[in-house]
Design a protein around this motif. Structure first.
Motif, PDB file in Angstrom:
ATOM      1  N   THR A 265     -21.054  45.441 -24.581  1.00 35.14           N
ATOM      2  CA  THR A 265     -21.300  46.467 -23.559  1.00 35.14           C
ATOM      3  C   THR A 265     -20.690  47.655 -24.066  1.00 35.14           C
ATOM      4  O   THR A 265     -20.206  47.771 -25.712  1.00 35.14           O
ATOM      5  N   ARG A 266     -21.870  49.121 -23.834  1.00 34.71           N
ATOM      6  CA  ARG A 266     -20.706  50.542 -24.185  1.00 34.71           C
ATOM      7  C   ARG A 266     -19.649  50.354 -24.202  1.00 34.71           C
ATOM      8  O   ARG A 266     -19.339  51.353 -25.212  1.00 34.71           O
ATOM      9  N   ARG A 267     -18.997  50.700 -23.453  1.00 36.26           N
ATOM     10  CA  ARG A 267     -17.441  50.249 -23.100  1.00 36.26           C
ATOM     11  C   ARG A 267     -16.521  49.447 -24.114  1.00 36.26           C
ATOM     12  O   ARG A 267     -15.843  49.680 -24.698  1.00 36.26           O
ATOM     13  N   GLY A 268     -17.567  48.689 -24.660  1.00 34.31           N
ATOM     14  CA  GLY A 268     -16.706  47.036 -24.914  1.00 34.31           C
ATOM     15  C   GLY A 268     -17.033  47.340 -26.384  1.00 34.31           C
ATOM     16  O   GLY A 268     -15.931  46.892 -27.288  1.00 34.31           O
ATOM     17  N   LEU A 269     -17.528  48.422 -26.871  1.00 35.27           N
ATOM     18  CA  LEU A 269     -18.068  47.993 -28.126  1.00 35.27           C
ATOM     19  C   LEU A 269     -16.677  47.874 -29.616  1.00 35.27           C
ATOM     20  O   LEU A 269     -16.669  48.080 -30.617  1.00 35.27           O
ATOM     21  N   LYS A 270     -15.817  49.257 -28.919  1.00 29.87           N
ATOM     22  CA  LYS A 270     -14.676  50.082 -29.987  1.00 29.87           C
ATOM     23  C   LYS A 270     -13.712  48.850 -29.700  1.00 29.87           C
ATOM     24  O   LYS A 270     -13.179  49.031 -30.298  1.00 29.87           O
ATOM     25  N   TRP A 271     -13.725  47.522 -29.133  1.00 32.82           N
ATOM     26  CA  TRP A 271     -12.565  46.549 -29.079  1.00 32.82           C
ATOM     27  C   TRP A 271     -13.206  45.092 -30.038  1.00 32.82           C
ATOM     28  O   TRP A 271     -12.364  44.087 -29.946  1.00 32.82           O
ATOM     29  N   GLY A 272     -14.604  45.584 -30.561  1.00 29.09           N
ATOM     30  CA  GLY A 272     -15.343  44.631 -31.363  1.00 29.09           C
ATOM     31  C   GLY A 272     -13.802  44.188 -32.853  1.00 29.09           C
ATOM     32  O   GLY A 272     -14.422  42.638 -33.108  1.00 29.09           O
ATOM     33  N   VAL A 273     -13.848  45.603 -33.690  1.00 28.22           N
ATOM     34  CA  VAL A 273     -13.317  44.972 -34.530  1.00 28.22           C
ATOM     35  C   VAL A 273     -11.415  43.988 -33.856  1.00 28.22           C
ATOM     36  O   VAL A 273     -10.933  42.950 -34.732  1.00 28.22           O
TER      37      VAL A 273
ATOM     38  N   LYS B 166     -17.200  33.263 -34.198  1.00 31.63           N
ATOM     39  CA  LYS B 166     -18.054  34.183 -33.517  1.00 31.63           C
ATOM     40  C   LYS B 166     -17.342  35.120 -33.032  1.00 31.63           C
ATOM     41  O   LYS B 166     -17.952  36.545 -33.670  1.00 31.63           O
ATOM     42  N   PHE B 167     -16.015  35.138 -32.960  1.00 32.25           N
ATOM     43  CA  PHE B 167     -15.213  36.740 -33.138  1.00 32.25           C
ATOM     44  C   PHE B 167     -15.237  37.239 -34.617  1.00 32.25           C
ATOM     45  O   PHE B 167     -15.409  38.605 -34.866  1.00 32.25           O
ATOM     46  N   LEU B 168     -14.828  36.088 -35.710  1.00 32.91           N
ATOM     47  CA  LEU B 168     -15.063  36.930 -36.664  1.00 32.91           C
ATOM     48  C   LEU B 168     -16.463  37.836 -37.052  1.00 32.91           C
ATOM     49  O   LEU B 168     -16.737  39.193 -37.300  1.00 32.91           O
ATOM     50  N   VAL B 169     -17.192  37.354 -36.857  1.00 35.24           N
ATOM     51  CA  VAL B 169     -18.629  37.710 -36.865  1.00 35.24           C
ATOM     52  C   VAL B 169     -19.379  39.083 -36.043  1.00 35.24           C
ATOM     53  O   VAL B 169     -19.519  40.201 -36.681  1.00 35.24           O
ATOM     54  N   MET B 170     -18.038  39.227 -34.806  1.00 36.64           N
ATOM     55  CA  MET B 170     -18.493  39.935 -33.614  1.00 36.64           C
ATOM     56  C   MET B 170     -18.290  41.261 -33.957  1.00 36.64           C
ATOM     57  O   MET B 170     -18.607  43.071 -34.015  1.00 36.64           O
ATOM     58  N   GLY B 171     -16.570  41.437 -34.858  1.00 41.08           N
ATOM     59  CA  GLY B 171     -15.871  43.017 -35.058  1.00 41.08           C
ATOM     60  C   GLY B 171     -17.376  43.962 -36.264  1.00 41.08           C
ATOM     61  O   GLY B 171     -17.523  44.541 -35.834  1.00 41.08           O
ATOM     62  N   PRO B 172     -17.980  42.957 -37.559  1.00 43.84           N
ATOM     63  CA  PRO B 172     -18.423  44.128 -37.975  1.00 43.84           C
ATOM     64  C   PRO B 172     -20.355  44.695 -37.377  1.00 43.84           C
ATOM     65  O   PRO B 172     -20.475  45.768 -36.940  1.00 43.84           O
ATOM     66  N   VAL B 173     -20.527  43.285 -36.520  1.00 44.83           N
ATOM     67  CA  VAL B 173     -22.103  43.633 -35.339  1.00 44.83           C
ATOM     68  C   VAL B 173     -21.583  44.653 -34.579  1.00 44.83           C
ATOM     69  O   VAL B 173     -22.459  45.716 -34.644  1.00 44.83           O
ATOM     70  N   SER B 174     -20.562  44.674 -34.383  1.00 49.39           N
ATOM     71  CA  SER B 174     -20.065  46.214 -33.215  1.00 49.39           C
ATOM     72  C   SER B 174     -19.042  47.317 -33.543  1.00 49.39           C
ATOM     73  O   SER B 174     -20.219  48.093 -32.838  1.00 49.39           O
ATOM     74  N   LEU B 175     -18.987  47.709 -34.854  1.00 50.91           N
ATOM     75  CA  LEU B 175     -18.981  48.511 -35.551  1.00 50.91           C
ATOM     76  C   LEU B 175     -20.465  49.190 -35.452  1.00 50.91           C
ATOM     77  O   LEU B 175     -20.842  50.481 -35.720  1.00 50.91           O
ATOM     78  N   VAL B 176     -21.336  48.564 -36.206  1.00 49.47           N
ATOM     79  CA  VAL B 176     -23.128  48.856 -36.359  1.00 49.47           C
ATOM     80  C   VAL B 176     -23.473  49.442 -34.784  1.00 49.47           C
ATOM     81  O   VAL B 176     -24.210  49.837 -34.793  1.00 49.47           O
ATOM     82  N   LEU B 177     -23.204  48.168 -34.175  1.00 54.67           N
ATOM     83  CA  LEU B 177     -23.921  48.330 -32.457  1.00 54.67           C
ATOM     84  C   LEU B 177     -22.854  50.161 -31.865  1.00 54.67           C
ATOM     85  O   LEU B 177     -23.751  50.885 -31.417  1.00 54.67           O
ATOM     86  N   LEU B 178     -22.054  50.237 -32.753  1.00 49.20           N
ATOM     87  CA  LEU B 178     -21.085  51.696 -31.986  1.00 49.20           C
ATOM     88  C   LEU B 178     -21.461  53.173 -32.865  1.00 49.20           C
ATOM     89  O   LEU B 178     -21.959  53.621 -32.261  1.00 49.20           O
ATOM     90  N   LEU B 179     -21.991  52.225 -34.094  1.00 50.00           N
ATOM     91  CA  LEU B 179     -22.729  53.911 -35.115  1.00 50.00           C
ATOM     92  C   LEU B 179     -24.164  53.949 -34.330  1.00 50.00           C
ATOM     93  O   LEU B 179     -24.309  55.361 -34.177  1.00 50.00           O
ATOM     94  N   ARG B 180     -25.016  52.838 -34.162  1.00 48.46           N
ATOM     95  CA  ARG B 180     -25.723  52.799 -33.687  1.00 48.46           C
ATOM     96  C   ARG B 180     -25.950  53.934 -32.173  1.00 48.46           C
ATOM     97  O   ARG B 180     -26.980  54.715 -31.879  1.00 48.46           O
ATOM     98  N   VAL B 181     -24.665  53.479 -31.570  1.00 50.23           N
ATOM     99  CA  VAL B 181     -25.237  54.522 -30.275  1.00 50.23           C
ATOM    100  C   VAL B 181     -24.446  55.839 -30.372  1.00 50.23           C
ATOM    101  O   VAL B 181     -25.011  56.765 -29.576  1.00 50.23           O
ATOM    102  N   CYS B 182     -24.149  56.095 -31.179  1.00 52.21           N
ATOM    103  CA  CYS B 182     -22.789  57.306 -31.599  1.00 52.21           C
ATOM    104  C   CYS B 182     -23.687  58.185 -31.821  1.00 52.21           C
ATOM    105  O   CYS B 182     -24.035  59.726 -31.597  1.00 52.21           O
ATOM    106  N   VAL B 183     -25.096  57.661 -32.793  1.00 52.81           N
ATOM    107  CA  VAL B 183     -25.843  58.012 -33.017  1.00 52.81           C
ATOM    108  C   VAL B 183     -27.272  58.633 -32.696  1.00 52.81           C
ATOM    109  O   VAL B 183     -28.341  60.018 -32.449  1.00 52.81           O
TER     110      VAL B 183
END
Length: 123
Positions: A31-39, A80-97
């Motif tokens: 979710t948008r609020r949870g993307l910061k918790w991916g790493v 799943k948790f190892l992959v979610m970290g980088p994926v959440s960073l990409v998603l967060l970057l996309r949302v911020c842009v």
């Protein structure tokens, strides 16, 4: 037969997404609020890897073979948790842009409205 397999896979996926703790947590991270918790969530892979290691050692010492299923489950969840970290960073970057572009567009529209108002008053 294919329809029955398809329906069974859909129901299994629904059950797993809805009731399994790791899937619930990963859905919250997406979710948008949870993307910061991916790493930080990547750190949850460590207990899963530890549990897989413990089960592997138990199997080597003569424990029942069904523990192999737990090893697979622990490794899958760790992955799943190892992959979610980088994926959440990409998603967060996309949302911020996207949010930055939206703020810029709103600011340009408000500036255009202000200049149109000043021209109407001055004319």
């Amino acid at each position: 037969m294919l329809r029955l397999l398809w329906a069974a896979s859909v129901h299994t996926r629904y059950f797993l997404r809805r009731y399994m703790p790791t899937n619930i947590l990963l859905d919250l991270i997406r979710t948008r609020r949870g993307l910061k918790w991916g790493v930080p969530a990547m750190l949850l892979a460590a207990p899963h890897l530890l549990a897989a290691s413990i089960c592997t050692n138990l199997i080597a010492d003569g424990a029942p073979g069904w523990l192999n299923l737990l090893v697979l489950l622990f490794l899958w969840n760790a992955l799943k948790f190892l992959v979610m970290g980088p994926v959440s960073l990409v998603l967060l970057l996309r949302v911020c842009v996207r949010e930055s572009a939206e703020r810029r567009r709103v600011r340009q529209q408000s500036d255009a409205m202000k200049s149109a108002r000043y021209e109407a008053i001055g004319a």
